[in-house]
Write a protein that holds these residues in place. Sequence first.
Motif, mmCIF file in Angstrom:
data_model
loop_
_atom_site.group_PDB
_atom_site.id
_atom_site.type_symbol
_atom_site.label_atom_id
_atom_site.label_comp_id
_atom_site.label_asym_id
_atom_site.label_seq_id
_atom_site.Cartn_x
_atom_site.Cartn_y
_atom_site.Cartn_z
ATOM 1 N N VAL A 78 35.303 36.944 47.095
ATOM 2 C CA VAL A 78 36.200 37.977 47.614
ATOM 3 C C VAL A 78 35.423 39.065 48.345
ATOM 4 O O VAL A 78 35.890 39.574 49.367
ATOM 5 N N ASP A 79 34.249 39.406 47.865
ATOM 6 C CA ASP A 79 33.461 40.440 48.551
ATOM 7 C C ASP A 79 32.960 39.956 49.911
ATOM 8 O O ASP A 79 32.831 40.736 50.839
ATOM 9 N N ARG A 80 32.691 38.659 50.025
ATOM 10 C CA ARG A 80 32.242 38.110 51.298
ATOM 11 C C ARG A 80 33.398 37.983 52.290
ATOM 12 O O ARG A 80 33.263 38.317 53.461
ATOM 13 N N LEU A 81 34.558 37.544 51.815
ATOM 14 C CA LEU A 81 35.696 37.301 52.706
ATOM 15 C C LEU A 81 36.588 38.518 52.914
ATOM 16 O O LEU A 81 37.289 38.613 53.925
ATOM 17 N N GLU A 130 43.752 40.220 34.382
ATOM 18 C CA GLU A 130 45.211 40.317 34.485
ATOM 19 C C GLU A 130 45.811 38.962 34.882
ATOM 20 O O GLU A 130 46.759 38.489 34.253
ATOM 21 N N LEU A 131 45.239 38.321 35.902
ATOM 22 C CA LEU A 131 45.747 37.026 36.350
ATOM 23 C C LEU A 131 45.583 35.961 35.273
ATOM 24 O O LEU A 131 46.524 35.216 34.985
ATOM 25 N N ASP A 132 44.417 35.872 34.639
ATOM 26 C CA ASP A 132 44.231 34.860 33.604
ATOM 27 C C ASP A 132 45.091 35.143 32.378
ATOM 28 O O ASP A 132 45.528 34.218 31.698
ATOM 29 N N GLY A 133 45.358 36.409 32.090
ATOM 30 C CA GLY A 133 46.273 36.737 30.995
ATOM 31 C C GLY A 133 47.677 36.232 31.277
ATOM 32 O O GLY A 133 48.349 35.685 30.396
ATOM 33 N N TRP A 193 42.824 34.809 46.500
ATOM 34 C CA TRP A 193 44.061 35.377 47.042
ATOM 35 C C TRP A 193 44.627 36.464 46.146
ATOM 36 O O TRP A 193 45.197 37.445 46.630
ATOM 37 N N TYR A 194 44.480 36.325 44.826
ATOM 38 C CA TYR A 194 44.973 37.362 43.920
ATOM 39 C C TYR A 194 44.187 38.653 44.115
ATOM 40 O O TYR A 194 44.772 39.742 44.202
ATOM 41 N N LEU A 195 42.865 38.530 44.194
ATOM 42 C CA LEU A 195 42.051 39.727 44.420
ATOM 43 C C LEU A 195 42.332 40.337 45.782
ATOM 44 O O LEU A 195 42.416 41.563 45.918
ATOM 45 N N ALA A 241 50.833 38.668 53.141
ATOM 46 C CA ALA A 241 50.160 37.419 53.503
ATOM 47 C C ALA A 241 49.386 36.859 52.305
ATOM 48 O O ALA A 241 49.468 35.661 52.007
ATOM 49 N N ALA A 242 48.659 37.721 51.603
ATOM 50 C CA ALA A 242 47.895 37.275 50.436
ATOM 51 C C ALA A 242 48.818 36.850 49.305
ATOM 52 O O ALA A 242 48.548 35.863 48.606
ATOM 53 N N ALA A 243 49.928 37.567 49.130
ATOM 54 C CA ALA A 243 50.884 37.214 48.076
ATOM 55 C C ALA A 243 51.489 35.834 48.325
ATOM 56 O O ALA A 243 51.702 35.069 47.384
ATOM 57 N N GLY A 244 51.748 35.506 49.578
ATOM 58 C CA GLY A 244 52.276 34.180 49.899
ATOM 59 C C GLY A 244 51.296 33.084 49.517
ATOM 60 O O GLY A 244 51.671 32.066 48.923
ATOM 61 N N SER A 245 50.026 33.279 49.832
ATOM 62 C CA SER A 245 49.000 32.293 49.472
ATOM 63 C C SER A 245 48.814 32.230 47.961
ATOM 64 O O SER A 245 48.696 31.144 47.381
ATOM 65 N N TYR A 246 48.784 33.381 47.311
ATOM 66 C CA TYR A 246 48.665 33.411 45.847
ATOM 67 C C TYR A 246 49.820 32.648 45.206
ATOM 68 O O TYR A 246 49.611 31.806 44.325
ATOM 69 N N ASN A 247 51.038 32.924 45.637
ATOM 70 C CA ASN A 247 52.206 32.255 45.063
ATOM 71 C C ASN A 247 52.159 30.750 45.276
ATOM 72 O O ASN A 247 52.547 29.973 44.393
#
Length: 125
Positions: free
Chosen positions: A10-13, A29-32, A76-78, A94-100
């Motif tokens: 995520v830091d690179r992209l 949070e996501l893994d929970g 995508w979550y980050l 845009a990120a939420a669409g990919s995450y979902n």
Amino acid sequence: MTITQALEIVDRLTPNQYDMEDKIHWLSELDGIAHREVLRTHEMEAEEEFRPYRPEQDLDRTVLLIGAPYDEIYRWYLDMKIAEANGETDRYNAAAGSYNQYFTAWQSWVNRNYMPRERATHFRL
């Protein structure tokens, strides 16, 4: 994928100003959510309780819950959480669409490969 790998990706992209603690909190949070909403509802080996990730634990050895090929979800979550914190609505959407898309695909895979846990159908008096 380990926590360190997810943070590096995520830091690179998505260059950002947020510190490691914030991003570890978001991964936790996501893994929970994944643990509570998907893993514990199926007959599979899953810890009874999810322990949130902490910055002081070994981030190189801590493996995140969602494996390949669905582990792109972490990027995508980050990205979504960074955009939300920055108030960037278009990038957030845009990120939420990919995450979902990744979460739904992973959840469908779990549903296809593991039986749901049986639930009580009535109470005994």
